[in-house]
Design a protein around this motif. Sequence first.
Motif, PDB file in Angstrom:
ATOM      1  N   ILE A  11       0.846  -0.990  -0.145  1.00 40.38           N
ATOM      2  CA  ILE A  11       0.357  -0.201  -0.270  1.00 40.38           C
ATOM      3  C   ILE A  11       0.579   0.966  -0.416  1.00 40.38           C
ATOM      4  O   ILE A  11       1.164   0.800   0.577  1.00 40.38           O
ATOM      5  CB  ILE A  11      -0.701   0.222   1.394  1.00 40.38           C
ATOM      6  CG1 ILE A  11      -1.866  -0.999   1.284  1.00 40.38           C
ATOM      7  CG2 ILE A  11      -2.069   1.029   1.609  1.00 40.38           C
ATOM      8  CD1 ILE A  11      -2.746  -1.472   0.340  1.00 40.38           C
ATOM      9  N   ALA A  12       0.730   1.878  -1.070  1.00 34.22           N
ATOM     10  CA  ALA A  12       0.938   3.123  -1.332  1.00 34.22           C
ATOM     11  C   ALA A  12       0.830   4.604  -0.898  1.00 34.22           C
ATOM     12  O   ALA A  12      -0.467   4.403  -0.757  1.00 34.22           O
ATOM     13  CB  ALA A  12       2.082   3.442  -2.623  1.00 34.22           C
ATOM     14  N   TYR A  13       0.638   5.714   0.037  1.00 34.58           N
ATOM     15  CA  TYR A  13       0.171   6.577   0.447  1.00 34.58           C
ATOM     16  C   TYR A  13       0.510   7.502  -0.861  1.00 34.58           C
ATOM     17  O   TYR A  13       1.692   7.877  -1.374  1.00 34.58           O
ATOM     18  CB  TYR A  13       0.174   7.091   1.409  1.00 34.58           C
ATOM     19  CG  TYR A  13      -0.484   8.078   2.042  1.00 34.58           C
ATOM     20  CD1 TYR A  13      -1.656   8.228   2.051  1.00 34.58           C
ATOM     21  CD2 TYR A  13      -0.294   9.590   0.954  1.00 34.58           C
ATOM     22  CE1 TYR A  13      -2.570   9.149   2.430  1.00 34.58           C
ATOM     23  CE2 TYR A  13      -1.254  10.756   1.955  1.00 34.58           C
ATOM     24  CZ  TYR A  13      -2.286  10.126   2.316  1.00 34.58           C
ATOM     25  OH  TYR A  13      -2.902  11.247   3.018  1.00 34.58           O
ATOM     26  N   ASP A  68       3.995   8.404  -2.238  1.00 33.76           N
ATOM     27  CA  ASP A  68       3.667   8.959  -4.082  1.00 33.76           C
ATOM     28  C   ASP A  68       3.165  10.237  -4.112  1.00 33.76           C
ATOM     29  O   ASP A  68       2.059  10.452  -3.583  1.00 33.76           O
ATOM     30  CB  ASP A  68       2.836   7.810  -5.610  1.00 33.76           C
ATOM     31  CG  ASP A  68       2.800   7.722  -6.505  1.00 33.76           C
ATOM     32  OD1 ASP A  68       4.312   7.916  -7.600  1.00 33.76           O
ATOM     33  OD2 ASP A  68       1.615   8.709  -6.816  1.00 33.76           O
ATOM     34  N   THR A  69       3.451  11.485  -5.004  1.00 32.72           N
ATOM     35  CA  THR A  69       3.477  12.783  -5.253  1.00 32.72           C
ATOM     36  C   THR A  69       4.011  12.430  -6.835  1.00 32.72           C
ATOM     37  O   THR A  69       3.914  11.365  -7.800  1.00 32.72           O
ATOM     38  CB  THR A  69       3.425  13.045  -4.661  1.00 32.72           C
ATOM     39  OG1 THR A  69       3.439  15.104  -4.041  1.00 32.72           O
ATOM     40  CG2 THR A  69       5.306  13.555  -4.796  1.00 32.72           C
ATOM     41  N   VAL A  75       3.702  19.790   1.009  1.00 34.64           N
ATOM     42  CA  VAL A  75       3.096  18.876   1.939  1.00 34.64           C
ATOM     43  C   VAL A  75       3.781  18.004   2.868  1.00 34.64           C
ATOM     44  O   VAL A  75       4.009  17.480   3.760  1.00 34.64           O
ATOM     45  CB  VAL A  75       1.782  19.348   1.830  1.00 34.64           C
ATOM     46  CG1 VAL A  75       0.966  17.854   2.613  1.00 34.64           C
ATOM     47  CG2 VAL A  75       0.951  20.490   1.513  1.00 34.64           C
ATOM     48  N   LEU A  76       3.807  17.203   1.603  1.00 34.29           N
ATOM     49  CA  LEU A  76       4.651  16.237   1.504  1.00 34.29           C
ATOM     50  C   LEU A  76       5.879  15.513   1.849  1.00 34.29           C
ATOM     51  O   LEU A  76       6.319  15.198   3.285  1.00 34.29           O
ATOM     52  CB  LEU A  76       4.811  15.056   0.396  1.00 34.29           C
ATOM     53  CG  LEU A  76       5.382  13.580   0.880  1.00 34.29           C
ATOM     54  CD1 LEU A  76       4.273  13.464   1.864  1.00 34.29           C
ATOM     55  CD2 LEU A  76       5.004  13.011  -0.765  1.00 34.29           C
ATOM     56  N   GLY A  77       6.735  17.275   1.425  1.00 35.64           N
ATOM     57  CA  GLY A  77       7.734  17.311   2.323  1.00 35.64           C
ATOM     58  C   GLY A  77       7.837  17.846   4.216  1.00 35.64           C
ATOM     59  O   GLY A  77       8.906  16.628   4.989  1.00 35.64           O
ATOM     60  N   PHE A  95       8.198   9.177  -4.408  1.00 29.63           N
ATOM     61  CA  PHE A  95       8.310   9.081  -5.790  1.00 29.63           C
ATOM     62  C   PHE A  95       7.556  10.571  -6.447  1.00 29.63           C
ATOM     63  O   PHE A  95       6.860  10.823  -5.477  1.00 29.63           O
ATOM     64  CB  PHE A  95       7.001   8.125  -6.473  1.00 29.63           C
ATOM     65  CG  PHE A  95       7.642   6.342  -6.097  1.00 29.63           C
ATOM     66  CD1 PHE A  95       8.941   5.750  -5.424  1.00 29.63           C
ATOM     67  CD2 PHE A  95       6.606   5.154  -6.118  1.00 29.63           C
ATOM     68  CE1 PHE A  95       9.390   4.796  -4.977  1.00 29.63           C
ATOM     69  CE2 PHE A  95       7.182   4.197  -5.713  1.00 29.63           C
ATOM     70  CZ  PHE A  95       7.953   3.826  -5.028  1.00 29.63           C
ATOM     71  N   THR A  96       7.724  11.145  -7.145  1.00 27.92           N
ATOM     72  CA  THR A  96       7.499  11.962  -7.604  1.00 27.92           C
ATOM     73  C   THR A  96       7.361  11.790  -9.714  1.00 27.92           C
ATOM     74  O   THR A  96       8.180  10.953 -10.460  1.00 27.92           O
ATOM     75  CB  THR A  96       7.691  13.449  -7.400  1.00 27.92           C
ATOM     76  OG1 THR A  96       6.913  14.245  -7.888  1.00 27.92           O
ATOM     77  CG2 THR A  96       9.409  13.241  -8.184  1.00 27.92           C
ATOM     78  N   LYS A  97       6.644  12.439  -9.993  1.00 27.05           N
ATOM     79  CA  LYS A  97       6.342  12.559 -11.268  1.00 27.05           C
ATOM     80  C   LYS A  97       6.915  13.894 -12.139  1.00 27.05           C
ATOM     81  O   LYS A  97       6.361  15.301 -11.571  1.00 27.05           O
ATOM     82  CB  LYS A  97       5.000  11.946 -12.170  1.00 27.05           C
ATOM     83  CG  LYS A  97       4.923  10.917 -11.079  1.00 27.05           C
ATOM     84  CD  LYS A  97       2.891  10.484 -11.376  1.00 27.05           C
ATOM     85  CE  LYS A  97       2.683   9.054 -10.395  1.00 27.05           C
ATOM     86  NZ  LYS A  97       2.181  10.233  -9.212  1.00 27.05           N
TER      87      LYS A  97
END
Length: 334
Positions: free
Chosen positions: A16-18, A49-50, A62-64, A78-80
Motif C-alpha cells: 500500500i503506497a500513500y 507517491d506525489t 506538504v509531503l516534504g 516517488f514523484t513525477k
Amino acid sequence: MEIRNLGSSGLKISAIAYGNWLTHGSQVEEDAAIACVRRALDEGITTFDTADVYANTRAETVLGKALAGERRAGLEIFTKVYWPTGPGKHNDHGLSRKHIMESIDGSLSRLGTDYVDLYQAHRYDHETPLEETMEAFADVVRSGKAHYIGVSEWTAEQIRAGHALARELRIPFVSNQPQYSMLWRVIEDEVVPASQELGIGQIVWSPIAQGVLTGKYLPGEQPPAGSRATDEKGGSDMISRWLRDDVLERVQQLRPIAEEAGLSLAQLAVAWVLQNDNVSAAIIGASRPEQVTENVKAAGVLLDAGAMAAIDEILTPVVERDPRRTVSPERREF
C-alpha cells in the motif's frame, strides 16, 4: 504491512503506497494532510507517491513537511514530471531535457530531500523525441537525484520503446503507474503482458475508482455532502464516469462478497487489485487518518477463486477493458 519488490528490481516498497493527488494542497488543509501521512507511517506504509503538478507543486511541499525528520533511507519517495507547473508557459511542461532537469531540482527542493527513489514520466510526450527524454532521465539517475525511473499511463508499445532505450543507457526502468481497479481494467490485455516480460511492475492509482467502490454512492440518490463527487477542485470530474445507476447497482451487489471475506467494500477493492501478479503496490489517498487505517487492512489479504469469479460475474457488464483508453495528449496545451 506487506512488502514487495517493485517489478523485478531490488527496490522493496510497501504494498500500500500513500498518494496525495487530489488531497494535499487543495481539498485537505495542511494539518489534516500531515495527520494522514503520519497515520500512514504508523500503519507501516513506507512508500509515498506525489507529482509536481498536484496542486501546482503544493502537494510536494506538504509531503516534504509531513516526512521531515523521518529516516530517509527507510522511505521510498516517488514523484513525477510532465504536466504544466508554475505559470504553465511553453517550457513548463512535457518531457524535454530542459523541463526534466529543471523539474527534478524543483521537486527535490519542495520534498526536502537530495534524491527521489523513483522519478516518473507522468505521460508520454509526443512532441519530444523519446531519445531526448530517456537521455535526460539517465543524467538524473547518474547525478544521484533519482535511483530508478518509471512512467505513468504509457501504452505497451511506448513502454517497450522506453525500456529498450533505458537498457542501452544502462538505467533502471522499473515501473508503470496506471489507473487500475475492478471497474477499470484497460491495462490487462497489453500493458501487463509487456510489463511482465520486461520486469516492470505496476504501481496502480485509483484502486477504489475515486471512491465509487466504497459503496457510499447509491443508485438513484444524490452524492453524499462533502464527498469527492461534490468537489469542484477536480474530484467530481474524475468520478463522474462511474456515477451511473447501472454501475452503482452492481457495486452494491459486491457487499455479500466483502462481508464473506470480512472486508469493507473499499478493502475488497484494494485487495482485488493487489491480487494481480504484476501489481507491486496500490496507491491510496485519504482526507482523514481513519481512511488510511481502513485501507491498509487490505494488504496481505488473499481472495479465493470463488470470490474473484463472483466479482467478475457481477461487474463484467460495466467494466472498461479497451486498451485504447490508455492515452497521452497528442499535443501540449499552452
